[in-house]
Motif scaffolding. Structure first.
Motif: not given
Length: 413
Positions: A56, A112, A147, A149-150
């Motif tokens: 992330d 987050n 963000v 994310p992975r």
């Protein structure tokens, strides 16, 4: 394989192409460094060994936060870490905490979301400026905002590049991201190229009466390379059987995948190419029902396939596009051929002689319709009209007149 008189009847373009292609198979494969892979053809599917992104990360410069902390407004958070790209965060964010973070940097545990720096009261963005002690802002942030994310782009095991694709610059970038330093590709087809004719001069030679400069060797060599092949330049054969045979023997020694010639395949008294091929192998056909380019030869010299193109510059080019480029695509394992066909409308009435014709044209969009206009006279020596063209209009066999406004197929150059 020999020939008989029936073979001397002119073949259709489709029949000739099918006969030629049936004699060629894809080349062997090799593993080469990624840096050398531009425009090479993949021999295997490529699957991702890991997720991308691998962790992330932040989509912008700002502050990593806990989205649940932003319900109150205004809000002040304590900055407990400074995370540049390329580092592994050590901090774990707790309620009321934030971490300055750069674009692409890994999110710390507990975070987050990311609030952009411009949405906070921290306005000093000069390089080397230390992180503030606190930040304040009024904007509510949702979990996942800003963000990456992975696995957002690619999941481990996903096939990202297919066998038969020609590798583009961006493909090489993706392979680098996946850590693939060597790539399995098809070997480049090796084409032995020769011209034929006493009338041909080198490009830097002064013009003489009755002579012309050898343009086909330049046009065809560049065409071979553009199709992913490697050119073995044999030079110009004189109008003698011995000279022609010497260059064919050189092609054998160089272990070419096939031999490509221009000129010497018509019915002239001094055209020896066909004679040399017949004496040392077989001539399968030598005439095709097309314009330009009727004298197109195909056969085998010893154990090497041979394609003989006409000598006129436009005929040689058209013959290459229609018959030789598909051979190179098959040899190299290419599934994404780089010549596209589209439907266009003719801006003018076009007369033809009933052969399948490939006419030079320029295409322009007018009111949402692709309109094609011929680029000058269509003589097979008029190379300028080919330079000015961006397509070849395909007039089907048997058609002698295309009315203005009629839809026809065009092969994009």
């Amino acid at each position: 394989m020999g020939y008989n008189r029936a073979d001397f009847n002119m073949l259709s373009v489709t029949e000739a192409s099918e006969r030629i292609l049936s004699n060629f198979q894809t080349t062997a494969t090799e593993s080469i460094p990624l840096i050398a892979c531009a425009n090479r053809v993949l021999a295997i599917d490529i699957a991702a060994a890991h997720d991308l992104p691998f962790f992330d990360n932040s989509a912008m410069d700002g502050f990593a936060i806990r989205a649940e902390d932003t319900s109150a407004s205004p809000l002040t958070l304590k900055v407990v870490a400074d995370i540049p790209a390329g580092s592994t965060p050590k901090a774990t964010l707790k309620p009321g905490q934030a971490a300055r973070i750069m674009t692409g940097a890994q999110l710390p545990a507990g975070a987050n979301a990311v609030i952009p720096v411009e949405d906070t009261d921290f306005h000093n963005r000069a390089a080397g400026t230390p992180a503030p002690k606190t930040i304040s802002f009024t904007k509510a942030i949702e979990a996942g905002e800003n963000v990456r994310p992975r696995g957002m782009d690619i999941h481990a095991g996903e096939v990202v590049l297919k066998k038969g694709q020609t590798l583009k610059p961006q493909d090489l970038g993706l392979l680098a991201m996946l850590g693939i330093s060597n790539v399995q590709v098809h070997k480049k087809p090796r084409v032995a190229l020769l011209s034929s004719g006493d009338e041909l001069l080198e490009v830097d030679a002064p013009l003489e009466s009755g002579k012309i400069r050898d343009s086909n060797s330049y046009t065809l060599a560049a065409s071979i390379e553009s199709a992913g092949g490697e050119v073995l330049r044999l030079g110009v054969a004189k109008d003698t059987r011995a000279s022609v045979e010497a260059l064919f023997q050189k092609a054998i020694r160089e272990d070419a995948d096939f031999i490509l010639s221009s000129a010497g395949v018509s019915v002239g008294a001094f055209d020896y190419v066909k004679e040399v091929v017949e004496a040392n192998g077989s001539l399968i056909f030598w005439r095709v029902n097309m314009r330009p380019g009727k004298p197109l030869a195909f056969g085998k010299y010893l154990d090497k396939q041979f394609i003989g193109l006409p000598g006129n510059p436009v005929s040689a080019f058209v013959g290459f596009e229609v018959f030789v480029r598909p051979v190179l695509e098959r040899l190299s394992g290419k599934l994404d051929g780089n010549r596209r066909r589209i439907k266009v409308r003719s801006a003018e009435e076009i007369e033809s002689d009933g052969r399948e014709s490939y006419l030079r044209a320029k295409i322009r969009e007018e009111n949402g319709i692709q309109i094609a206009r011929l680029t000058g006279h269509q003589g097979s020596g008029n190379l300028l009209s080919l330079v000015q063209a961006d397509a070849l209009l395909i007039i089907p066999a048997g058609v002698k007149c295309v009315p203005a406004g009629q839809e026809i197929e065009a092969l994009l150059l």
